[in-house]
Scaffold this active site. Sequence first.
Site, mmCIF file in Angstrom:
data_model
loop_
_atom_site.group_PDB
_atom_site.id
_atom_site.type_symbol
_atom_site.label_atom_id
_atom_site.label_comp_id
_atom_site.label_asym_id
_atom_site.label_seq_id
_atom_site.Cartn_x
_atom_site.Cartn_y
_atom_site.Cartn_z
ATOM 1 N N HIS A 319 61.757 24.064 -4.113
ATOM 2 C CA HIS A 319 62.247 23.493 -5.382
ATOM 3 C C HIS A 319 62.481 22.001 -5.181
ATOM 4 O O HIS A 319 62.893 21.565 -4.113
ATOM 5 C CB HIS A 319 63.578 24.169 -5.778
ATOM 6 C CG HIS A 319 63.921 23.998 -7.209
ATOM 7 N ND1 HIS A 319 64.519 22.872 -7.693
ATOM 8 C CD2 HIS A 319 63.711 24.795 -8.275
ATOM 9 C CE1 HIS A 319 64.697 22.988 -8.999
ATOM 10 N NE2 HIS A 319 64.206 24.150 -9.378
ATOM 11 N N ASP A 376 61.945 31.916 -9.726
ATOM 12 C CA ASP A 376 60.734 32.714 -10.017
ATOM 13 C C ASP A 376 60.454 33.800 -8.993
ATOM 14 O O ASP A 376 59.591 34.655 -9.233
ATOM 15 C CB ASP A 376 59.528 31.764 -10.110
ATOM 16 C CG ASP A 376 59.653 30.848 -11.315
ATOM 17 O OD1 ASP A 376 59.655 29.624 -11.133
ATOM 18 O OD2 ASP A 376 59.812 31.383 -12.431
HETATM 19 C C1 SDX Z 1 60.655 26.092 -11.560
HETATM 20 O O1 SDX Z 1 62.568 21.566 -11.792
HETATM 21 C C2 SDX Z 1 63.124 22.684 -12.138
HETATM 22 O O2 SDX Z 1 64.312 22.759 -12.349
HETATM 23 C C3 SDX Z 1 62.144 23.831 -12.295
HETATM 24 C C4 SDX Z 1 62.771 25.187 -12.545
HETATM 25 C C5 SDX Z 1 63.461 25.267 -13.877
HETATM 26 O O3 SDX Z 1 64.355 26.087 -14.029
HETATM 27 O O4 SDX Z 1 63.011 24.555 -14.819
HETATM 28 O O5 SDX Z 1 63.713 25.472 -11.514
HETATM 29 C C6 SDX Z 1 61.716 26.287 -12.582
HETATM 30 O O6 SDX Z 1 59.662 25.494 -11.865
HETATM 31 C C7 SDX Z 1 60.875 26.608 -10.168
HETATM 32 C C8 SDX Z 1 59.719 26.231 -9.185
HETATM 33 C C9 SDX Z 1 58.569 27.222 -9.396
HETATM 34 N N1 SDX Z 1 57.394 26.828 -8.611
HETATM 35 C C10 SDX Z 1 57.007 27.484 -7.504
HETATM 36 O O7 SDX Z 1 57.621 28.422 -7.002
HETATM 37 C C11 SDX Z 1 55.685 27.003 -6.914
HETATM 38 C C12 SDX Z 1 55.814 26.920 -5.387
HETATM 39 N N2 SDX Z 1 56.731 25.845 -5.083
HETATM 40 C C13 SDX Z 1 56.158 24.551 -4.822
HETATM 41 O O8 SDX Z 1 54.896 24.256 -5.260
HETATM 42 C C14 SDX Z 1 57.151 23.407 -4.741
HETATM 43 O O9 SDX Z 1 58.183 23.832 -3.952
HETATM 44 C C15 SDX Z 1 57.675 22.848 -6.044
HETATM 45 C C16 SDX Z 1 56.589 22.497 -6.968
HETATM 46 C C17 SDX Z 1 58.582 23.831 -6.696
HETATM 47 C C18 SDX Z 1 58.489 21.604 -5.688
HETATM 48 O O10 SDX Z 1 57.596 20.695 -5.221
HETATM 49 P P1 SDX Z 1 58.057 19.263 -4.654
HETATM 50 O O11 SDX Z 1 59.494 19.015 -4.852
HETATM 51 O O12 SDX Z 1 57.089 18.267 -5.181
HETATM 52 O O13 SDX Z 1 57.910 19.471 -3.114
HETATM 53 P P2 SDX Z 1 56.636 19.085 -2.299
HETATM 54 O O14 SDX Z 1 55.433 19.666 -2.946
HETATM 55 O O15 SDX Z 1 56.681 17.615 -2.034
HETATM 56 O O16 SDX Z 1 56.892 19.879 -0.905
HETATM 57 C C19 SDX Z 1 57.634 19.297 0.166
HETATM 58 C C20 SDX Z 1 57.076 19.989 1.415
HETATM 59 C C21 SDX Z 1 55.559 19.850 1.542
HETATM 60 O O17 SDX Z 1 55.223 19.964 2.908
HETATM 61 P P3 SDX Z 1 55.034 18.581 3.781
HETATM 62 O O18 SDX Z 1 53.992 17.754 3.044
HETATM 63 O O19 SDX Z 1 56.395 17.939 3.815
HETATM 64 O O20 SDX Z 1 54.554 19.071 5.142
HETATM 65 O O21 SDX Z 1 57.328 21.387 1.341
HETATM 66 C C22 SDX Z 1 56.096 22.090 1.284
HETATM 67 C C23 SDX Z 1 55.057 21.089 0.869
HETATM 68 O O22 SDX Z 1 53.768 21.474 1.320
HETATM 69 N N3 SDX Z 1 56.263 23.162 0.299
HETATM 70 C C24 SDX Z 1 55.794 24.395 0.434
HETATM 71 C C25 SDX Z 1 56.222 25.088 -0.707
HETATM 72 N N4 SDX Z 1 56.919 24.261 -1.497
HETATM 73 C C26 SDX Z 1 56.938 23.061 -0.877
HETATM 74 N N5 SDX Z 1 55.054 24.966 1.405
HETATM 75 C C27 SDX Z 1 54.736 26.278 1.229
HETATM 76 N N6 SDX Z 1 55.124 27.014 0.174
HETATM 77 C C28 SDX Z 1 55.864 26.452 -0.822
HETATM 78 N N7 SDX Z 1 56.234 27.172 -1.867
#
Ligand code: SDX
Length: 441
Positions: A319, A376
């Site tokens: 998140h 989720d």
């Molecule tokens: C919602 O914003 C809100 O409040 C949203 C929400 C709401 O109520 O409105 O809470 C609802 O949208 C919840 C999130 C649902 N999405 C997912 O579950 C999709 C999977 N999660 C990710 O794609 C990610 O965690 C996000 C999109 C939720 C957040 O992305 P960020 O903040 O842009 O984080 P990032 O992509 O920069 O990740 C930071 C690191 C990266 O690795 P490095 O480059 O540092 O090595 O963490 C890794 C990412 O690759 N990472 C994950 C991961 N989420 C982040 N690696 C594996 N699996 C994951 N799920």
Amino acid sequence: MTIAAKDIQKALLPEKAVLSFRKKKIELDVYQGTQKELAIDITKLRAKTGMITLDPGYGNTGSAMSDITFVNGEKGILKFRGYRVEELAEHSRFVEVAYLILFGKLPNRDEYQKFSHLLEEHTALHSSLEHHFNGFPDNAPPMAILSAMLNATACYHPELLDTELDAQNFLTASTKILSKVRTIAAMSYRRSNGFPIIYPNHQLKYCANFLHMMFSQPYREYEVDPVVERALNIFFLVHADHEQNCSASTVRMVSSSRANLFSSVAAGVCALWGPLHGGANTEVIKMLQSIYKEKKSADAIITMAKDKKSKFRLMGFGHRVYKNFDPRARILKKQVDEVYKILKISDPLLDIAKSLEEKALQDEYFIERKLYPNVDFYSGLLLRAIGIPLNMFTVMFAIGRCPGWMAHWKELLDHNQRIVRPRQIYMGVVERKFIPIEERE
Ligand code: SDX
């Protein structure tokens, strides 16, 4: 409802932030919110320095002062108008929380009854709107239908398309939308399955009426199990708002152009649709189903989620704000356990989800990046238990999020905020002369 000027003044700290660049130094105001967050006010930065800030994804940028929802990502705290989400899930119902988010306070009995009555009154769609459903193919994405039908519904309420809605018209417009999103969702489900439309039953409360419109048949009323009704109330309630998330920010962006409430909420539906946002609840189930069908091990999935080359992410994990447990994930996980036990459901996907969670929470990659289950991760398992089809999971999130979207729409307009128009750093070609087509390679 606006944040009082005196409170904004009180938030202004005596200390200043100092920015220095190329021998020039400027002071910037700093605000401290009621929960002690600090923000540097850069509203005059460009005027004072000719410079802008750069923050794609706005991970470090505050877009507003807001008093709707507070999230402390480090501690995993979520409060709606100051009330902890855990307390509301325990003691309240979705309609009561919707009132709280829209109007800033829990309703007294009279206010609650009037609000509930308006929701009942507004459940039905104009009969001409039903024909629109015939225009969608059976496999039309329900989120596309929801967004389209919100704008179609607006055509029948021209008196509510003026953005300067007074309190009465905002109450009418917001209760129409909050009520009709259920009807649109249920109708799209019935139509796409070739079932006859089931009209609302005004004897039923918000969630029960939705379940009735979804699952009753002309020859048999759907029996609303109180366990399922309570689970649905909690599902909608925990989704009701989440401060400046992608879809709420979209609604605020659209409302800043003074677009009407219906079209702004329709825009929020479109933003929520994405798999990184509200679409994740569907992706989690698809991920669990593929693990189950292909008999993949949790370890293999965790390894794939860590492998940058794989592009695969553990859906429902991570998140932008929560770097601790998303309190909503805990609430929904508890609901899943309760509903599965009472309804005597056994679902291998739940066992897979729990084993994924357990392994991820012990894995260095996830620990280091503070990746925890988000709202989720368990929400889809709860919807499965209720009998909601997979392609409607994000629509369910949208129904729950409507109060938040509409509160943000109102808050931006109440503060008379300027149209949202970010700047950029241009990295393109500096200048080129036009060449007639005959002379081009
Ligand atoms: C919602 O914003 C809100 O409040 C949203 C929400 C709401 O109520 O409105 O809470 C609802 O949208 C919840 C999130 C649902 N999405 C997912 O579950 C999709 C999977 N999660 C990710 O794609 C990610 O965690 C996000 C999109 C939720 C957040 O992305 P960020 O903040 O842009 O984080 P990032 O992509 O920069 O990740 C930071 C690191 C990266 O690795 P490095 O480059 O540092 O090595 O963490 C890794 C990412 O690759 N990472 C994950 C991961 N989420 C982040 N690696 C594996 N699996 C994951 N799920």
